[in-house]
Each structure stands twice: as structure tokens, then as C-alpha cells.
Design a protein around this motif. Structure first.
Motif, PDB file in Angstrom:
ATOM      1  N   ARG A   1       0.836  -1.192   0.000  1.00  0.00           N
ATOM      2  CA  ARG A   1       0.000   0.000   0.000  1.00  0.00           C
ATOM      3  C   ARG A   1       0.876   1.249   0.000  1.00  0.00           C
ATOM      4  O   ARG A   1       2.016   1.228   0.463  1.00  0.00           O
ATOM      5  CB  ARG A   1      -0.917   0.001   1.241  1.00  0.00           C
ATOM      6  N   TYR A   2       0.325   2.340  -0.523  1.00  0.00           N
ATOM      7  CA  TYR A   2       1.026   3.607  -0.466  1.00  0.00           C
ATOM      8  C   TYR A   2       1.222   4.009   0.986  1.00  0.00           C
ATOM      9  O   TYR A   2       0.454   3.624   1.877  1.00  0.00           O
ATOM     10  CB  TYR A   2       0.229   4.690  -1.187  1.00  0.00           C
ATOM     11  N   ASP A   3       2.236   4.797   1.235  1.00  0.00           N
ATOM     12  CA  ASP A   3       2.490   5.322   2.573  1.00  0.00           C
ATOM     13  C   ASP A   3       1.335   6.248   2.964  1.00  0.00           C
ATOM     14  O   ASP A   3       1.033   7.224   2.256  1.00  0.00           O
ATOM     15  CB  ASP A   3       3.810   6.097   2.582  1.00  0.00           C
ATOM     16  N   VAL A   4       0.677   5.919   4.057  1.00  0.00           N
ATOM     17  CA  VAL A   4      -0.501   6.693   4.455  1.00  0.00           C
ATOM     18  C   VAL A   4      -0.148   8.150   4.716  1.00  0.00           C
ATOM     19  O   VAL A   4      -0.993   9.041   4.572  1.00  0.00           O
ATOM     20  CB  VAL A   4      -1.179   6.040   5.683  1.00  0.00           C
ATOM     21  N   ALA A   5       1.114   8.425   5.084  1.00  0.00           N
ATOM     22  CA  ALA A   5       1.521   9.820   5.321  1.00  0.00           C
ATOM     23  C   ALA A   5       1.433  10.646   4.054  1.00  0.00           C
ATOM     24  O   ALA A   5       1.195  11.862   4.102  1.00  0.00           O
ATOM     25  CB  ALA A   5       2.943   9.846   5.884  1.00  0.00           C
ATOM     26  N   ASP A   6       1.625   9.997   2.888  1.00  0.00           N
ATOM     27  CA  ASP A   6       1.554  10.718   1.617  1.00  0.00           C
ATOM     28  C   ASP A   6       0.107  10.956   1.188  1.00  0.00           C
ATOM     29  O   ASP A   6      -0.139  11.723   0.246  1.00  0.00           O
ATOM     30  CB  ASP A   6       2.272   9.925   0.522  1.00  0.00           C
ATOM     31  N   LEU A   7      -0.811  10.288   1.830  1.00  0.00           N
ATOM     32  CA  LEU A   7      -2.222  10.372   1.448  1.00  0.00           C
ATOM     33  C   LEU A   7      -3.047  11.222   2.390  1.00  0.00           C
ATOM     34  O   LEU A   7      -4.254  11.391   2.183  1.00  0.00           O
ATOM     35  CB  LEU A   7      -2.835   8.969   1.427  1.00  0.00           C
ATOM     36  N   THR A   8      -2.423  11.729   3.434  1.00  0.00           N
ATOM     37  CA  THR A   8      -3.181  12.323   4.536  1.00  0.00           C
ATOM     38  C   THR A   8      -2.771  13.755   4.823  1.00  0.00           C
ATOM     39  O   THR A   8      -1.583  14.095   4.842  1.00  0.00           O
ATOM     40  CB  THR A   8      -2.970  11.497   5.833  1.00  0.00           C
ATOM     41  N   ASP A   9      -3.772  14.601   5.010  1.00  0.00           N
ATOM     42  CA  ASP A   9      -3.573  15.960   5.512  1.00  0.00           C
ATOM     43  C   ASP A   9      -4.413  16.139   6.760  1.00  0.00           C
ATOM     44  O   ASP A   9      -5.547  15.622   6.838  1.00  0.00           O
ATOM     45  CB  ASP A   9      -4.009  16.993   4.474  1.00  0.00           C
ATOM     46  N   PHE A  10      -3.896  16.833   7.722  1.00  0.00           N
ATOM     47  CA  PHE A  10      -4.667  17.208   8.899  1.00  0.00           C
ATOM     48  C   PHE A  10      -5.033  18.685   8.772  1.00  0.00           C
ATOM     49  O   PHE A  10      -4.154  19.532   8.602  1.00  0.00           O
ATOM     50  CB  PHE A  10      -3.863  16.965  10.178  1.00  0.00           C
ATOM     51  N   ALA A  11      -6.313  18.975   8.814  1.00  0.00           N
ATOM     52  CA  ALA A  11      -6.765  20.354   8.603  1.00  0.00           C
ATOM     53  C   ALA A  11      -6.985  21.062   9.930  1.00  0.00           C
ATOM     54  O   ALA A  11      -7.322  20.450  10.918  1.00  0.00           O
ATOM     55  CB  ALA A  11      -8.055  20.356   7.800  1.00  0.00           C
TER      56      ALA A  11
END
Length: 215
Positions: A205-215
Motif C-alpha cells: 500500500r502507499y504510505d498513508v503519510a503521503d495520502l493524509t492531511d490534517f486540517a
């Protein structure tokens, strides 16, 4: 069939984190229809918009049904379609609101909600669907059908089977092939279920850090 007896795997780690897609199944394995119904019953515990439950299932588990399934899927999906114990087409129901009153009236009759709460639902959520345009109804039903599809994948693994979700089919042919109203029912996914005849590729799976933003 008692669902607890037919469940083989009740571990969160095994059921969800170790689920993999299988493209070739043991063709001689038959899943009893009562167990298939249990799988669907478990899958329909899925959440849905306003509890509308906008999904419908077509189960192909015999030669007649499998031939119909074969006729609508793309050739690259023949291996799982032709060898699986059953392939289940999941469709969104754009007119599920026609049954909406039955659900909430039953909940009221069973004392789960008050008559006032039921009437509030009828006056707020129901009109959105009764007067909604087709684009809204299609999108809403596809979300519901997608969620129930994921639960069906997990239910299959819990029962000791593997599954393969696919959307490689001729969408325009699905409803007519199975005798359904193509204005009402929208194909969302097909899920092949059975006992694996191969070891699936260990995907990453892709690195979840690359898929995630915290707003």
C-alpha cells in the motif's frame, strides 16, 4: 443456518488486515445458498445514508447464472468469474425510498423509536429522496452499495472464503441481463467468492503519510 456456526474466522487482524483479492478459485466448491444469504445479511449491517439501504444483490451460483455473469464481464475477469463458487453483483437502488416507510414504521412498532421521531424522519429525510433528481439518487445509492460491498468482502473471509471485487464489466448490460429495471438499478461492483486455488500476490500500500492531511 446459524451464522455463528458458519463463521470460521472472527479475528479482526485476519479478516480485515490479511484480506487479499483472489483471481482463481477451486471450481468444485459449492457454497450453500443459506450461507450465501447469511453473508448478505451480515453485509447489510453496513451503514447507509439516512438508513435508506440503497442496495440490491444478484447472486450467480449455478451454471445458468454463471453463464450470464460470463456474458457481461470483461475477458480479463473470466478466471474468477468462471471458477468462483458464486459471483454477486451489487447494485445501487435509486428507488429504495419507496420502502423507506416500512423500515421506520417497523422500528416504531418495535419500540426502537417514538412515533414523533419516526414522523420527524418522514418529514426531513424522506422528501429529499422523493423529490431528488436522478443524479443525486444515483450517487447516493452508489455510496451505499460501495459500503455494503466492502462488508461483503469481509464477511466472505470471516466465513472462510476469499473474494475478488471487480468492476470490469459492461455496465449497460447488467440490469437487462438479470431482468432488472436499468433506470432503477445501477451496477456498482461484482464480487467473486470461493475457496482460493492460488496464492495471491502480496500487494503493498502507499504510505498513508503521503495520502493524509490534517486540517
Amino acid at each position: 443456518m446459524n451464522a455463528t456456526k458458519s463463521i470460521k474466522n472472527d479475528s479482526y487482524t485476519d479478516v480485515m488486515l490479511k484480506r487479499q483479492s483472489v483471481r482463481k478459485f477451486q471450481p468444485d466448491v459449492k457454497i450453500p445458498r443459506d450461507e450465501l444469504m447469511e453473508l448478505l445479511k451480515e453485509a447489510t449491517t453496513s451503514p447507509s445514508a439516512c438508513n435508506l439501504q440503497s442496495w440490491h444483490f444478484v447472486v450467480c451460483d449455478d451454471d445458468t447464472g454463471k453463464k450470464k455473469a460470463h456474458s457481461v464481464v470483461m475477458p480479463f475477469n473470466f478466471p474468477q468469474t468462471d471458477t468462483c463458487s458464486a459471483i454477486i453483483f451489487v447494485l445501487g437502488d435509486t428507488q429504495s425510498y419507496l420502502k423507506y416507510r416500512d423500515v421506520w414504521n417497523k422500528m416504531c412498532d418495535e419500540g426502537r423509536i417514538t412515533p414523533e421521531k419516526r414522523d420527524e424522519v418522514f418529514q426531513t429525510f424522506l422528501p429529499l429522496y422523493e423529490h431528488g433528481d436522478r443524479d443525486f439518487l444515483v450517487k447516493d445509492s452508489m455510496i451505499d452499495a460501495s459500503m455494503v460491498s466492502m462488508q461483503l468482502l469481509l464477511a466472505a473471509r470471516a466465513h472462510g472464503y476469499e473474494a475478488n471485487p471487480l468492476a470490469g464489466y459492461d455496465a449497460a448490460k447488467i440490469a437487462p441481463t438479470f431482468g432488472l429495471d436499468d433506470k432503477r438499478y445501477v451496477p456498482v461492483m461484482a464480487i467473486a467468492i470461493g475457496k482460493p486455488a492460488e496464492t495471491p500476490i502480496q500487494s503493498i500500500r502507499y504510505d498513508v503519510a503521503d495520502l493524509t492531511d490534517f486540517a
